[in-house]
Structure formats: structure tokens, C-alpha cells
Write an enzyme that holds these catalytic residues in place. Sequence first.
Site, PDB file in Angstrom:
ATOM      1  N   SER A   1      -1.362  13.133 -10.500  1.00 58.92           N
ATOM      2  CA  SER A   1      -1.789  13.650 -11.802  1.00 58.92           C
ATOM      3  C   SER A   1      -3.291  13.562 -12.061  1.00 58.92           C
ATOM      4  CB  SER A   1      -1.042  12.934 -12.933  1.00 58.92           C
ATOM      5  OG  SER A   1      -1.376  11.563 -12.976  1.00 58.92           O
TER       6      SER A   1
ATOM      7  N   LYS B   1      -1.048   9.274 -22.132  1.00 54.37           N
ATOM      8  CA  LYS B   1      -2.392   9.425 -21.581  1.00 54.37           C
ATOM      9  C   LYS B   1      -3.390   9.824 -22.669  1.00 54.37           C
ATOM     10  CE  LYS B   1      -0.692  10.349 -16.953  1.00 54.37           C
ATOM     11  NZ  LYS B   1      -0.677  11.228 -15.758  1.00 54.37           N
TER      12      LYS B   1
END
Length: 343
Positions: A233, A278
Amino acid sequence: MKKRWSKWLVLVGVLVLIIGLFLPLPFYLETPGTAENLSNFVRVDHKKDQRAGKYMLTTVALQQARPITYLWSKTQPFSETTSKDDLMGNDSSETFNQLQTYEMQSAINDAIQVAYKKAGRSYQRKYLGIYVMSLMKRSQFNGKLAIGDTVTMIDGHHFKSSTAFINYVKDKPVGTKVTVTYQHKGQTKKTTQRLIHLPNTKRSGLGITLVDHSTIKTKIPVKVTVSDIGGPSAGLMFTTAIYDQLTGGHLRKGRKIAGTGTMASNGVVGPIGGIDKKVVAANHEGATIFFAPDIPATAAMKKADPGYQNNYQVAKKAAKKIHSHMKIVPVKNFTDTVNYLAK
């Protein structure tokens, strides 16, 4: 008598505390992780990026639940529980960790390729072989090959993809002996074993789970060193940090920039999990811009989940929930990222 009861109460209290702190529960907790300064990981032409501001990769914290951490998680708005099956599927912890390491290295390779191509700098991608992700118990190569080994040849033949490896052995009769050349901890080794019938197929094979393993060489040296972080990611942010250093460092302009998303070798940004967490991590580190994959849902996805929201939509919702002033920027490819920062 009172002293005896007091001792028992103390022992029971200590036992409850130990259980609460250390007894593992059969699921995991996902919570906001960290936003890490990429200048700590990336070197281009042997130089650390020391310009004002920073690019940040973002993470999700993952830990096995325990009674006390589970109770704590119930007070946190961005905490989720997940089962081992949902997290790892049928993989062992060793295989899962190996996959995370492999995906991180692949993300780094793709990031370098996209950044160098966009910057007009030379690079060369070299195919190394097939990376061993797992071995079936009944595989004749179990105990010879190990997770993390790279198979470079079969019967003296080099191949340029895992598909070519598979095609070479799939039509050979079960029981055929093949000689595998492989790299194990930097050493070249060989082993000769018999092919087995692969379950739920009509073909034979080595009995291993495999993926392509490659490396990338550049004229201008680049090094990305990451420990204790796995998965693909961070690809988008690796690409951005490398590209900006390659082209003179004019994009960041002193800003704190975070984001997430996989990076394909053709520059397409892919979706990831845990983007709400996040966003929280990036906001905590003072990011003012957050790049989020904006991949439209397919008809099949909408049918399976009518309320489906893509990464960009979830990220915007999370930023609003925590009253963040970060600009959530949708991106579909690396060019979108460059164009936004260059404005």
C-alpha cells in the site's frame, strides 16, 4: 482467617490481571497506525531528502487481541476486529508474513520503475525467477525448498515468467523427476524430486505457491530500506518521493503530504484496506494533503454491496468525522499525483 482471604483475593486479582494483559484472543485488532517520513527510508543518488516538509507513508496497526486491549478498542472510533481467516485466509503466519515482505519489495520495484520512467531516467528490470510463497505438505520439494527461496531454473531451463515455469511442468506425467535450481539465503542449490498431482486440477506440479520475483537496476542509484512494514500500500508514496528527488525536489514545496495506494508498473494506483485509519494517522502527524485511490466500483461490486464506498469516499468521510482540515485528493494514476502537486 482474614489474612488468608486477603492472600487469596490478591492471588485472584493478580491472575485476572495476567489474563487480561496476556491471554490471546482468537482475533486481531486493526487500529490507526503511524505516518512515517519517507526520507528515513528512501535514498536517491546516495542522498537523503532534506528539503522542507515531508512525504509520508501511512500504516494500520495490527495486533492480536487480548481482553484488556479488546475492551480498550471499544472506546476507539476507528478500531475494528478481524478474524485470522479474514486476515490470512488459509495461510500460516509464516506464509502471511512472507507474502507481506514480498508485496513490499514488489511495491518498491514498481515505484522505482514508474518514477524513473516518468522522470525520463534509465532503468532495467531483471526477472530472477519464481518466489516460493508456500509448499504443500505432500510436495516432494517440502523440506528441500523453503518459503522465501527463489527458483531460477528447472532442468537447466531459464524462464521469463511464473506462467512459463508452470507451462513447462504441467503436461509432464505425475511422478516425473525434475531438477530445480534455486537460491537459498544467497546460495545456489539444486534438488531433484518428483512432480505430484495438484489437487482440483488435471495437471502436475511441484506443489508450491509461487509468484514472479524480479529486481530493478538504475543508472542513478536508488535505495529503499523498510523494516517492520509490509504489504503493497505504500507504492504511491514511494513513487512520489523517488520521482520528486529525481526531478529536483520542486513538488513538495515545504508541505506535509501523506497518502496510500498500490502502484502498478504502468502507473495505475490501486485500492487498499484500512484507509480510514490511515487518514487518522496522517492527520495526527500534521499532514495537509492526503492522496486516496479513486477507483470506481464495478457493477458486480455494487450488486454485492449496494452501499459500497471506494477508498476516496471512505477517506473523505473519515476526515470529516475527525474534523480534519486535510485536503483529501482523489487519484487514479501517478500522473494525477504529479499534476496536483505541480499546480
